[in-house]
Design a protein around this motif. Sequence first.
Motif, PDB file in Angstrom:
ATOM      1  N   LYS A 119       0.880  -1.160   0.000  1.00  0.00           N
ATOM      2  CA  LYS A 119       0.000   0.000   0.000  1.00  0.00           C
ATOM      3  C   LYS A 119       0.917   1.208   0.000  1.00  0.00           C
ATOM      4  CE  LYS A 119      -3.650  -2.252   2.720  1.00  0.00           C
ATOM      5  NZ  LYS A 119      -4.792  -2.190   1.794  1.00  0.00           N
ATOM      6  N   MET A 120       0.801   2.041  -1.027  1.00  0.00           N
ATOM      7  CA  MET A 120       1.657   3.206  -1.158  1.00  0.00           C
ATOM      8  C   MET A 120       0.804   4.465  -1.104  1.00  0.00           C
ATOM      9  SD  MET A 120       4.397   1.926  -4.095  1.00  0.00           S
ATOM     10  CE  MET A 120       5.604   3.186  -3.639  1.00  0.00           C
ATOM     11  N   VAL A 121       1.268   5.465  -0.375  1.00  0.00           N
ATOM     12  CA  VAL A 121       0.519   6.712  -0.220  1.00  0.00           C
ATOM     13  C   VAL A 121       1.308   7.862  -0.838  1.00  0.00           C
ATOM     14  CG1 VAL A 121      -0.622   5.881   1.868  1.00  0.00           C
ATOM     15  CG2 VAL A 121       1.478   7.202   2.070  1.00  0.00           C
ATOM     16  N   TRP A 122       0.572   8.815  -1.383  1.00  0.00           N
ATOM     17  CA  TRP A 122       1.209   9.979  -2.005  1.00  0.00           C
ATOM     18  C   TRP A 122       1.824  10.862  -0.937  1.00  0.00           C
ATOM     19  CZ3 TRP A 122       3.050  11.326  -6.464  1.00  0.00           C
ATOM     20  CH2 TRP A 122       3.320  12.667  -6.736  1.00  0.00           C
ATOM     21  N   ASP A 123       3.088  11.246  -1.156  1.00  0.00           N
ATOM     22  CA  ASP A 123       3.807  12.044  -0.173  1.00  0.00           C
ATOM     23  C   ASP A 123       4.505  13.221  -0.846  1.00  0.00           C
ATOM     24  OD1 ASP A 123       4.583  12.594   2.452  1.00  0.00           O
ATOM     25  OD2 ASP A 123       6.482  11.519   2.244  1.00  0.00           O
ATOM     26  N   GLY A 124       3.934  13.664  -1.968  1.00  0.00           N
ATOM     27  CA  GLY A 124       4.548  14.766  -2.698  1.00  0.00           C
ATOM     28  C   GLY A 124       3.599  15.932  -2.855  1.00  0.00           C
ATOM     29  N   ARG A 221      -6.513  16.175  -9.433  1.00  0.00           N
ATOM     30  CA  ARG A 221      -7.947  16.265  -9.160  1.00  0.00           C
ATOM     31  C   ARG A 221      -8.265  15.816  -7.740  1.00  0.00           C
ATOM     32  NH1 ARG A 221     -10.972  16.910 -13.836  1.00  0.00           N
ATOM     33  NH2 ARG A 221     -12.797  15.850 -12.984  1.00  0.00           N
ATOM     34  N   GLN A 222      -7.623  14.760  -7.279  1.00  0.00           N
ATOM     35  CA  GLN A 222      -7.868  14.267  -5.924  1.00  0.00           C
ATOM     36  C   GLN A 222      -7.386  15.261  -4.875  1.00  0.00           C
ATOM     37  OE1 GLN A 222      -5.987  10.415  -5.792  1.00  0.00           O
ATOM     38  NE2 GLN A 222      -7.534   9.451  -7.078  1.00  0.00           N
ATOM     39  N   MET A 223      -6.214  15.793  -5.043  1.00  0.00           N
ATOM     40  CA  MET A 223      -5.659  16.695  -4.044  1.00  0.00           C
ATOM     41  C   MET A 223      -6.431  18.007  -3.990  1.00  0.00           C
ATOM     42  SD  MET A 223      -1.595  15.827  -4.510  1.00  0.00           S
ATOM     43  CE  MET A 223      -1.072  16.706  -3.026  1.00  0.00           C
ATOM     44  N   ARG A 224      -6.982  18.432  -5.110  1.00  0.00           N
ATOM     45  CA  ARG A 224      -7.811  19.632  -5.095  1.00  0.00           C
ATOM     46  C   ARG A 224      -9.142  19.389  -4.394  1.00  0.00           C
ATOM     47  NH1 ARG A 224      -6.084  21.109 -11.289  1.00  0.00           N
ATOM     48  NH2 ARG A 224      -4.096  22.100 -10.751  1.00  0.00           N
ATOM     49  N   GLU A 245       7.751   5.467  -6.461  1.00  0.00           N
ATOM     50  CA  GLU A 245       8.563   6.196  -5.482  1.00  0.00           C
ATOM     51  C   GLU A 245       9.169   7.447  -6.114  1.00  0.00           C
ATOM     52  OE1 GLU A 245      10.040   2.811  -2.300  1.00  0.00           O
ATOM     53  OE2 GLU A 245      11.140   3.027  -4.183  1.00  0.00           O
ATOM     54  N   ARG A 246       9.633   7.358  -7.348  1.00  0.00           N
ATOM     55  CA  ARG A 246      10.189   8.541  -8.026  1.00  0.00           C
ATOM     56  C   ARG A 246       9.118   9.603  -8.225  1.00  0.00           C
ATOM     57  NH1 ARG A 246      12.864   4.549 -11.205  1.00  0.00           N
ATOM     58  NH2 ARG A 246      11.323   4.815 -12.870  1.00  0.00           N
ATOM     59  N   MET A 247       7.890   9.171  -8.443  1.00  0.00           N
ATOM     60  CA  MET A 247       6.799  10.133  -8.632  1.00  0.00           C
ATOM     61  C   MET A 247       6.482  10.893  -7.354  1.00  0.00           C
ATOM     62  SD  MET A 247       3.976   8.177 -11.001  1.00  0.00           S
ATOM     63  CE  MET A 247       2.854   9.602 -10.875  1.00  0.00           C
ATOM     64  N   GLY A 248       6.613  10.220  -6.181  1.00  0.00           N
ATOM     65  CA  GLY A 248       6.278  10.863  -4.912  1.00  0.00           C
ATOM     66  C   GLY A 248       5.478   9.999  -3.963  1.00  0.00           C
ATOM     67  N   PHE A 249       5.257   8.735  -4.324  1.00  0.00           N
ATOM     68  CA  PHE A 249       4.601   7.802  -3.408  1.00  0.00           C
ATOM     69  C   PHE A 249       5.632   7.209  -2.449  1.00  0.00           C
ATOM     70  CE2 PHE A 249       1.561   7.865  -6.897  1.00  0.00           C
ATOM     71  CZ  PHE A 249       0.332   7.781  -6.252  1.00  0.00           C
ATOM     72  N   ARG A 250       5.166   6.801  -1.281  1.00  0.00           N
ATOM     73  CA  ARG A 250       6.012   6.063  -0.339  1.00  0.00           C
ATOM     74  C   ARG A 250       5.250   4.834   0.150  1.00  0.00           C
ATOM     75  NH1 ARG A 250       3.983   6.751   4.688  1.00  0.00           N
ATOM     76  NH2 ARG A 250       2.788   8.665   5.108  1.00  0.00           N
ATOM     77  N   ILE A 251       5.992   3.825   0.539  1.00  0.00           N
ATOM     78  CA  ILE A 251       5.372   2.592   1.017  1.00  0.00           C
ATOM     79  C   ILE A 251       4.792   2.816   2.410  1.00  0.00           C
ATOM     80  CG2 ILE A 251       5.796   0.206   1.722  1.00  0.00           C
ATOM     81  CD1 ILE A 251       7.948   0.072  -0.458  1.00  0.00           C
TER      82      ILE A 251
END
Length: 266
Positions: A119-124, A221-224, A245-251
Amino acid sequence: MRDPKSRDHASIAMQAQRAYAGHREGFLKEFIVVAEQHALDNIFWHALAGPQARFALGNAVARRFARDYSPIIAFADAQAPDFAAIAPWCEPGERFYCDGWTGRVPRDWRLELDSTMYKMVWDGPVPDEPAPGDAPGARPLDARDATQALELATLTRPGPFGPKTIELGEYFGVFEGSRLVAMAGERVFAAGWREISGVCTHPDQQGRGLARRLMNVLLRRQMRRSEQPFLHVASTNTGAVRMYERMGFRIHRESAVRVVSPEPGT
């Protein structure tokens, strides 16, 4: 004239009130974070028993997506799933994905896959707007695109997918002429979490960054909407994990994922 000691006592009382208020606010924030993480750890249940209940079949302890939406079952207690409770809504030959369960397989069910996923969550930050001409041919998908979406998912196997999966959230695709060659969309949501799913590109179109660009559309769209993006990816798919991970997701965590099927006569 007011007694200086009274002023000192009033000042101390005020400081104590502020400290209590700050402590209470911090506690509430911590509680909210814990509650949100708990929902993420059993997100399919919280979605099917909550905001996506209209797509669900089942009862108070076990639910599944209705046929054709997505072959997933979920349980209120992921560690002690009640398969007998969901059995009336399942038929022999159907294959279901189940998240977070590692226990004994029930007698009337067959285990077809036993693996893990992240499960990876956006962190950027919010991704930048696309440059002119970025992801040409991209547009929202609708019911008219369902057949092509299913064909692309069947070819590329991004995870559980059904004829009506694109009705579960927003889906965007890139077309070459009239042919769908890449897509990304949304599957489950609950407690402020919104999943990015169905990310795939036709083999002869890979290397152009189409999936990443479509994901950025969804992220913006989600973050807005003040939602927290997340996704699932097979632990063995190291290339995809590194890209995310390069995009900005983290485990966030590694979770068991199993595919099970009811035996005939269940």
